[in-house]
Each structure stands twice: as C-alpha cells, then as structure tokens.
Write a protein that holds these residues in place. Structure first.
Motif, PDB file in Angstrom:
ATOM      1  N   UNK A 292     -12.729   9.313   2.494  1.00  0.00           N
ATOM      2  CA  UNK A 292     -12.380   8.441   1.371  1.00  0.00           C
ATOM      3  C   UNK A 292     -11.393   7.370   1.827  1.00  0.00           C
ATOM      4  N   UNK A 293     -11.500   6.168   1.223  1.00  0.00           N
ATOM      5  CA  UNK A 293     -10.507   5.131   1.527  1.00  0.00           C
ATOM      6  C   UNK A 293      -9.221   5.371   0.739  1.00  0.00           C
ATOM      7  N   UNK A 294      -8.081   5.093   1.374  1.00  0.00           N
ATOM      8  CA  UNK A 294      -6.773   5.205   0.748  1.00  0.00           C
ATOM      9  C   UNK A 294      -5.981   3.935   1.019  1.00  0.00           C
ATOM     10  N   UNK A 295      -4.944   3.738   0.215  1.00  0.00           N
ATOM     11  CA  UNK A 295      -4.008   2.627   0.431  1.00  0.00           C
ATOM     12  C   UNK A 295      -2.602   3.187   0.405  1.00  0.00           C
ATOM     13  N   UNK A 296      -1.779   2.848   1.417  1.00  0.00           N
ATOM     14  CA  UNK A 296      -0.413   3.365   1.431  1.00  0.00           C
ATOM     15  C   UNK A 296       0.525   2.423   0.694  1.00  0.00           C
ATOM     16  N   UNK A 297       1.814   2.772   0.643  1.00  0.00           N
ATOM     17  CA  UNK A 297       2.750   1.963  -0.144  1.00  0.00           C
ATOM     18  C   UNK A 297       3.152   0.667   0.553  1.00  0.00           C
ATOM     19  N   UNK A 298       2.561   0.395   1.722  1.00  0.00           N
ATOM     20  CA  UNK A 298       2.714  -0.911   2.379  1.00  0.00           C
ATOM     21  C   UNK A 298       1.440  -1.746   2.207  1.00  0.00           C
ATOM     22  N   UNK A 299       0.555  -1.280   1.299  1.00  0.00           N
ATOM     23  CA  UNK A 299      -0.726  -1.945   1.009  1.00  0.00           C
ATOM     24  C   UNK A 299      -1.691  -1.926   2.191  1.00  0.00           C
ATOM     25  N   UNK A 300      -1.517  -0.982   3.091  1.00  0.00           N
ATOM     26  CA  UNK A 300      -2.433  -0.845   4.223  1.00  0.00           C
ATOM     27  C   UNK A 300      -3.541   0.133   3.858  1.00  0.00           C
ATOM     28  N   UNK A 301      -4.790  -0.296   4.062  1.00  0.00           N
ATOM     29  CA  UNK A 301      -5.942   0.557   3.778  1.00  0.00           C
ATOM     30  C   UNK A 301      -6.289   1.414   4.996  1.00  0.00           C
ATOM     31  N   UNK A 302      -6.713   2.640   4.742  1.00  0.00           N
ATOM     32  CA  UNK A 302      -7.117   3.524   5.830  1.00  0.00           C
ATOM     33  C   UNK A 302      -8.064   4.587   5.275  1.00  0.00           C
ATOM     34  N   UNK A 303      -8.776   5.257   6.182  1.00  0.00           N
ATOM     35  CA  UNK A 303      -9.694   6.318   5.791  1.00  0.00           C
ATOM     36  C   UNK A 303      -9.043   7.682   6.053  1.00  0.00           C
ATOM     37  N   UNK A 304      -9.366   8.626   5.211  1.00  0.00           N
ATOM     38  CA  UNK A 304      -8.855   9.974   5.392  1.00  0.00           C
ATOM     39  C   UNK A 304      -9.746  10.984   4.702  1.00  0.00           C
ATOM     40  N   UNK A 305      -9.616  12.235   5.092  1.00  0.00           N
ATOM     41  CA  UNK A 305     -10.368  13.330   4.475  1.00  0.00           C
ATOM     42  C   UNK A 305      -9.362  14.350   3.949  1.00  0.00           C
ATOM     43  N   UNK A 306      -9.397  14.601   2.649  1.00  0.00           N
ATOM     44  CA  UNK A 306      -8.467  15.561   2.053  1.00  0.00           C
ATOM     45  C   UNK A 306      -8.759  16.963   2.585  1.00  0.00           C
TER      46      UNK A 306
END
Length: 242
Positions: free
Chosen positions: A198-212
């Motif tokens: 799934x795509x995520x966005x961190x609190x610096x507005x950087x997008x990245x992929x991760x799997x929970x």
C-alpha cells in the motif's frame, strides 16, 4: 448500566469526563447525544455527525487495566467489540483501520477515541468515545465515508446496536485481563489492508510503499518497507493512501 441521553452537547467525551470528576460513576455509564457540535477524533481532529441519524456515545470504564502497558489492548478490545457487534447485524466486509477506524469495504463507518485517566494509586479509568454512522445518507463531502444504511440499503435501530456493543465490550474487557492474546489475534486478522502493498505518506509529505505486518504492544503500526526493513510509526506520523 446507567444510560444518560442528551439532545445536543459539544462532546460526549468531555461531558462524561466532567461528570466523572464531580461524582461517583457506575462502571459502564453511557452518555449518548442526538447532536454533537465538537465531536473529537484522534489527535484533535473533528468528527461531525448529522443530527439524530448516527450513534454518538461515550462509555465510562474503570479498573479494566491491571498494568499500564495494556492501554493499547483496551483500544483493541473496543474496536473488536464494535466489529463483533456489527457482524450480528450482517454488516459486510468489516475491518479495523489502524489505529481504530471502523471500515466496511473501503469506507469509514465509524471511529473510536479513548481518553485515559491514571490516578496516583496506578488505577486507570477510561472514557471511550464511539461514533458510528448508522442512518445518515448524505456523504457529499466525505467520499470515503458511508453508513450502515447506505451500505445495506435499510434503516437500523440505533439503540439495539448500542446495547449489542456494550454487551460485547463487557465480555472483551474480561478477556483483556484473562486472555489478551485472543483479542490481539482477532484484531490482527481484522486489520485493514494487512499484508498488501500500500502507498503511504509520512509527515514530511514523502510518499512510500509499505506492507502492514502488525501493530506493536504500544500501538505503533509495523510496516515492511521496500528495503526489507520493518519500521514502526506512531499515530499521525503516516497516512495510508487508499
């Protein structure tokens, strides 16, 4: 079980906290409101409900935690109680979006906010706020929001749902101290999008992929990242893009 019904209030959580500070309250005292002007979500966000259509309630629970590191386990017990109660009304495709949004398919149908008070003797009392979209139809400005009525194409009895949630919650609070591993196991099975890239966005507005992968005992979301490391995130540090 004492039930206090209000027509309109700023926040059922604030009302119940104020009551607990002034007088003795029975365990599982409940406050409901037909209209809530300052409903609260996680980290100060606002939850708005159409008057008379939804279930807006707060529950006072005391002495449910024997050790402080169980605080997130209480979140799990509550979120599970809501899902398990809704399953008896045949609500489809239920899941729990970390930390405690209630989902049906990809739609948010409810949310939970728990505020804990720790006394000098180490005892904990909790005010559990639950907001559930029951019979509201209009979600014009909330594309990811829905209600039981929208999803099931029928109206529901709010009071019946309230009673079922409370009954299941009482059982789950007992399990919290006897067999917490059972609650965690069920919670992880119901975790929204667990195991999927799934795509995520961190609190610096950087997008990245991760799997929970799961959730830590302190309530941090555990994500498998593209470099094969597992990172943990607090509430509001990341946002799932779905």
């Amino acid at each position: 079980m004492k039930l206090i019904k209000l027509d309109a209030i700023d926040s059922t959580n604030d009302f119940l906290k104020g009551l607990a500070n002034k007088q003795y309250l029975e365990n599982f005292t409940i406050v409901t409101a037909e209209s809530q002007t300052k409903g609260k979500g996680q980290m100060g966000s606002v939850w708005i409900s159409e008057k008379g259509k939804n279930l807006t309630m707060s529950i006072f629970v005391k002495d449910s935690l024997t050790v402080l590191n169980q605080i997130y386990s209480l979140n799990i017990a509550v979120a599970l109680a809501v899902v398990q109660a809704l399953e008896t009304f045949d609500i489809p495709q239920l899941s729990i979006k970390w930390p405690n949004d209630i989902m049906s398919y990809n739609y948010k149908i409810g949310g939970i906010l728990i505020e804990n008070s720790i006394k000098n003797d180490g005892s904990v009392s909790s005010v559990i706020g639950i907001g559930l979209n029951i019979n509201q139809i209009n979600f014009e400005n909330l594309p990811k929001g829905a209600s039981l009525a929208v999803l099931c194409n029928r109206q529901f009895d709010k009071h019946q749902i309230l009673l079922k949630i409370i009954n299941v919650l009482k059982d789950n609070v007992v399990l919290l101290n006897k067999e917490p591993d059972l609650l965690w196991k069920e919670y992880l099975k119901l975790l929204f999008k667990k195991g999927l890239p799934m795509p995520f966005k961190d609190n610096l507005n950087k997008n990245f992929m991760g799997i929970i992968q799961g959730v830590s005992e302190f309530g941090k979301l555990q994500l498998l990242l593209e470099d094969d490391t597992v990172a943990e995130y607090n509430i509001k540090e990341i946002q799932m893009l779905y």
